[in-house]
Design an enzyme around this catalytic site. Structure first.
Site, PDB file in Angstrom:
ATOM      1  CG  HIS A  67      -0.284  -0.186   2.514  1.00  0.00           C
ATOM      2  ND1 HIS A  67       0.061  -1.454   2.909  1.00  0.00           N
ATOM      3  CD2 HIS A  67       0.295   0.633   3.292  1.00  0.00           C
ATOM      4  CE1 HIS A  67       0.677  -1.549   4.082  1.00  0.00           C
ATOM      5  NE2 HIS A  67       0.806  -0.010   4.423  1.00  0.00           N
ATOM      6  CB  CYS A 176     -22.718  16.831 -34.549  1.00  0.00           C
ATOM      7  SG  CYS A 176     -24.435  16.148 -35.097  1.00  0.00           S
TER       8      CYS A 176
END
Length: 637
Positions: A67, A176
C-alpha cells in the site's frame, strides 16, 4: 468503505505467474493504472517501494497487502491478483505469497489506506474465504465472494451502502452541427464507456429537435466534472465553477474512455464563464477548430431554412404548369404559387441566418443582430455607389459574403466589448442593449457596403465558372465533392462538400447539389449491401444493424456508416469514397440536377433525369460494396 466499491474488474488479475517481488509489484501497479486510480506509475511505485523498505507488507498465510499514500493517486482504489504458484514476497512466516491486494490512497485522503488495510486483514483471516478467492474462475466470481463475505461480516453496513450511489459522477453534453447522428452516437458511446469503467454518466444531447435528457442543477452541483463533446457552441454558463473538458464530438464517439479518465484524473481545469480560465480553454481548442465551430453554428441554424424552403421551391417546379407561361415559374397554378412563395420566404433567410449565428457563436447574443444586418446587406449586395444613385441593392456576394459578414460582425462586437469593458459599472445595462447593436450595425454597414462589390464579383465569377465548365470538368468536380461526402461521413470534410452544394444551389447551379447528395447516400447503402450479400465477412451484430442502413442511405443520412468506419476505417472509408466518387461522376455525366438540398429518395421526383440519377446511386453503391467485401476478412464466429 466497502472493498467492492474500491475494486473494479479492470483491477483484478487471476492465475498470474510472476518471477519475483519486483515483478509482482510492477504487475499490481499496472492494474492500478488500468483501473484509473493513478496518473503516474513511477511516482506511485516509488511510494510502494518506500513502504516495502520499512518492512515487507506480506503478512503471512500467503497474503500480501502492499500500500501507498501517494500524490499519484487520483482516487482511492484497489488492485487484486492471485498467483497460484506463489512468489517470494519476504513474508514474515517465510512462505510464498499467492493472494495480493494493493491499496492506492490519495495523499490528502486522510487514513483511508488504514481503514482498507484493517478491513482486508479482518476478512483475510478466514481461511475458507482465502481459498474461495484463490479458486475463483473469473473476475465476477472473485468480486461475488468478497461481496458475500463483507455482507456476512458487516451486515449493519448494507442499509447504509445501498442508497449511496445516487446522482451522476460525470455529466456530458454532445452536439454536432446538424444534430442528427453524431450527437446521439457520442452520447451513447460516453454512457456505455461510463458503465464499463464503473462511473455513473448522463449525457445531454443538443440535437436538431432541441436539447434532450437535460442536465439538472442538482446533477451539475453533485458531479465530478462535465465533458463537452461538441462541434458547435453550447450553453456553458451553468457549469461555472465545475471541471469542464472541451472536446470534439468525434472524440466522444471514438475516445470516450480517455475523456472519462481525464475527468477522473482531477487535472481538468475549472471552468469560469468569464475570465482567464475560459480564454485558456478556447485557446486549447486551436484557432482552426474554433473557426470551424463558429461556422458550423451558423450552418446548423441555416439548414432548416435551406432544407424546408428548398424542398418547397422544388415542389413548386413539380407542380407548375409550364404550358401556360414558361417565363412565370411558380405562379402558373395556385399550388405552385403557394409552394414557391412560402418556400422562397424561408429560403431567402438562409444568408442572414448564417451570418447571424456565426456572429452569435463568436460574441454570444450581442452578436446576433449585428450578424443578421450584415447577412442582409451581403444578400442584397448593398454598396456605396448604389446608395449614391438611389439603388439599395447590387450584385449579391452570396454565401461567401454572408460568411464574411458573420465573422466580421462577431469580432466587431467582441472588439466593442473589449473597448467598453472599463466603462463605469452603472453602464453595464446599456452596453448590450445600446452600444453593441448600434455601434456594431454601424460598423458592419460600413464594412459590407465597402466590400460587397468585390464579394459580388467573386460570387458571380464562381457561378460563371460552374456554368461554363465542360462535361469533363463537371465529371471531375462531381467525383471530388461526392467523394468528400464519404471521407468522414458527417465530419468537417463532409460538411465542407455539403456547404459547397447548398451555396451552389443558392446560386442556381443545381448539378453540384445532385452530386453531393448522391455521394452522401452511397456509404450506408454500400454497408447494407455488403452485410446482406457477403455475410461471412461480418459479425452477427453487424449484419443485424446493416439492414437499417438501407433506410438511412435512402434518406441521405451518411452517418449510418460511421460505426462500421470506426471499427475498420482502413477498409470501409476508401471503399465508400471510391463508390461515392463513381456516383458523383455519373450524376454529372448524366446531367442530373437537384433543386432540393436534402431529402434523399423522397425528393427524387424533383431530380432532373431521375432514372439516370437512381442508376448513378446504384452503380456507386455496388462498386463500394464489392470493394469493401473483397477487402474485408472472413469473420470467425
Amino acid at each position: 468503505m466497502r472493498i467492492t466499491e474500491l475494486l473494479k474488474k479492470d483491477g483484478i488479475a487471476l492465475g498470474v505467474s510472476v518471477a519475483d517481488k519486483d515483478a509482482a509489484i510492477d504487475y499490481l501497479v499496472d492494474l492500478q493504472e488500468k483501473s484509473g486510480n493513478i496518473n503516474n506509475k513511477e511516482t506511485y511505485k516509488k511510494g510502494i517501494l518506500t513502504r516495502e523498505a520499512e518492512g515487507s507488507t506480506a503478512i503471512g498465510e500467503g497474503i500480501a497487502i502492499p500500500h501507498a499514500k501517494n500524490a499519484a493517486v487520483v482516487r482511492p482504489g484497489l488492485a487484486a491478483m492471485t498467483v497460484p504458484d506463489g512468489v517470494d514476497y519476504e513474508a514474515l512466516d517465510g512462505n510464498p505469497s499467492n493472494l495480493f491486494f494493493m491499496i492506492a490512497a490519495p495523499e490528502d485522503g486522510g487514513d483511508v489506506h488504514l481503514e482498507v488495510l484493517s478491513r482486508l486483514s479482518v476478512l483475510l483471516m478466514d481461511e475458507e474465504f482465502r481459498q474461495k478467492l484463490l479458486n475463483a474462475g473469473n473476475k465476477e466470481e472473485f468480486l461475488k465472494v468478497i461481496d458475500e463475505m463483507e455482507a456476512n461480516k458487516f451486515p449493519e453496513e448494507m442499509a447504509k451502502t445501498e442508497p449511496e450511489k445516487k446522482g451522476y459522477r460525470i455529466l456530458a453534453v454532445t452536439a454536432c452541427p446538424t444534430g442528427i447522428a453524431h450527437t446521439y452516437m457520442a452520447a451513447e458511446s460516453l454512457e456505455k464507456a461510463g458503465e464499463k469503467l464503473g462511473y455513473a454518466l448522463k449525457a445531454e444531447t443538443n440535437g436538431s429537435g432541441g436539447a434532450k435528457n437535460i442536465l439538472t442543477p442538482e446533477e451539475i452541483a453533485n458531479c465530478d466534472g462535465i465533458i463537452i463533446a461538441a462541434d458547435k457552441n453550447v450553453e456553458t454558463s451553468r457549469f461555472d465553477g465545475k471541471p469542464v473538458l472541451f472536446a470534439k464530438v468525434s472524440d466522444g464517439i471514438h475516445k470516450p474512455e480517455e475523456l472519462i479518465r481525464k475527468i477522473q484524473s482531477g487535472e481538468v481545469p475549472i471552468h469560469h464563464e468569464k475570465g482567464e480560465g475560459n480564454r485558456k480553454q478556447s485557446q486549447k481548442d486551436g484557432v482552426g477548430h474554433n473557426i470551424y465551430k463558429h461556422l458550423m453554428n451558423g450552418v446548423s441554424h441555416m439548414l432548416p431554412f435551406v432544407i424546408g424552403g428548398g424542398i418547397m421551391i422544388a415542389l413548386a417546379f413539380l407542380l407548375d404548369d409550364y404550358t401556360i407561361d414558361p417565363s412565370n415559374f411558380g405562379m402558373n397554378t395556385p399550388a405552385a404559387a403557394f409552394f414557391k412563395t412560402v418556400g422562397g420566404a424561408a429560403f431567402g433567410f438562409m444568408l442572414p441566418i448564417l451570418a447571424a449565428y456565426i456572429a452569435s457563436s463568436i460574441a454570444d447574443r450581442p452578436g446576433l443582430a449585428v450578424g443578421f444586418a450584415g447577412g442582409v446587406l451581403a444578400m442584397n449586395g448593398t454598396n456605396f455607389s448604389g446608395l449614391v444613385s438611389g439603388d439599395t441593392t447590387g450584385i449579391s456576394g452570396g454565401f461567401l459574403a454572408a460568411l464574411l459578414a458573420g465573422f466580421v460582425a462577431g469580432y466587431v462586437v467582441k472588439g466593442l466589448e473589449k473597448i467598453t469593458e472599463k466603462l463605469p459599472k452603472s453602464m453595464d445595462g446599456i452596453r448590450p442593449m445600446l452600444i453593441y447593436p448600434l455601434g456594431g450595425i454601424l460598423i458592419i454597414g460600413v464594412i459590407m457596403c465597402g466590400i460587397n462589390p468585390v464579394m459580388g464579383w467573386i460570387n458571380s465569377g464562381i457561378s460563371g465558372w460552374l456554368d461554363s465548365m465542360g462535361n469533363t470538368s463537371k465529371v471531375l468536380l462531381g467525383m471530388i465533392v461526392a467523394g468528400m461526402m464519404s471521407v468522414d461521413m458527417g465530419g468537417p470534410v463532409n460538411k465542407a462538400a455539403y456547404v459547397f452544394g447548398t451555396a451552389s444551389l443558392a446560386s442556381n447551379n443545381f448539378d453540384v447539389m445532385a452530386a453531393v447528395m448522391v455521394g452522401g447516400m452511397v456509404p450506408p447503402i454500400a454497408i447494407a449491401l455488403s452485410t446482406t450479400f457477403c455475410k461471412k465477412k461480418w459479425s452477427a451484430e453487424d449484419r443485424r444493424n446493416g439492414v437499417v442502413n438501407y433506410i438511412m442511405g435512402l434518406c441521405f443520412i451518411s452517418e449510418g456508416a460511421i460505426p462500421y468506419a470506426a471499427k475498420d476505417p482502413l477498409r470501409v472509408i476508401p471503399s465508400c469514397v471510391i463508390g461515392s466518387a463513381v456516383s458523383g461522376a455519373l450524376s454529372m455525366a448524366f446531367g442530373c440536377t437537384l433543386r432540393a438540398p436534402h431529402g434523399g429518395i423522397f425528393v427524387f421526383p424533383v431530380v432532373g433525369h431521375a432514372l439516370l440519377y437512381l442508376l448513378a446511386l446504384a452503380v456507386g453503391s455496388i462498386v463500394a460494396a464489392v470493394i469493401l467485401s473483397l477487402l474485408k476478412k472472413t469473420v470467425e464466429e
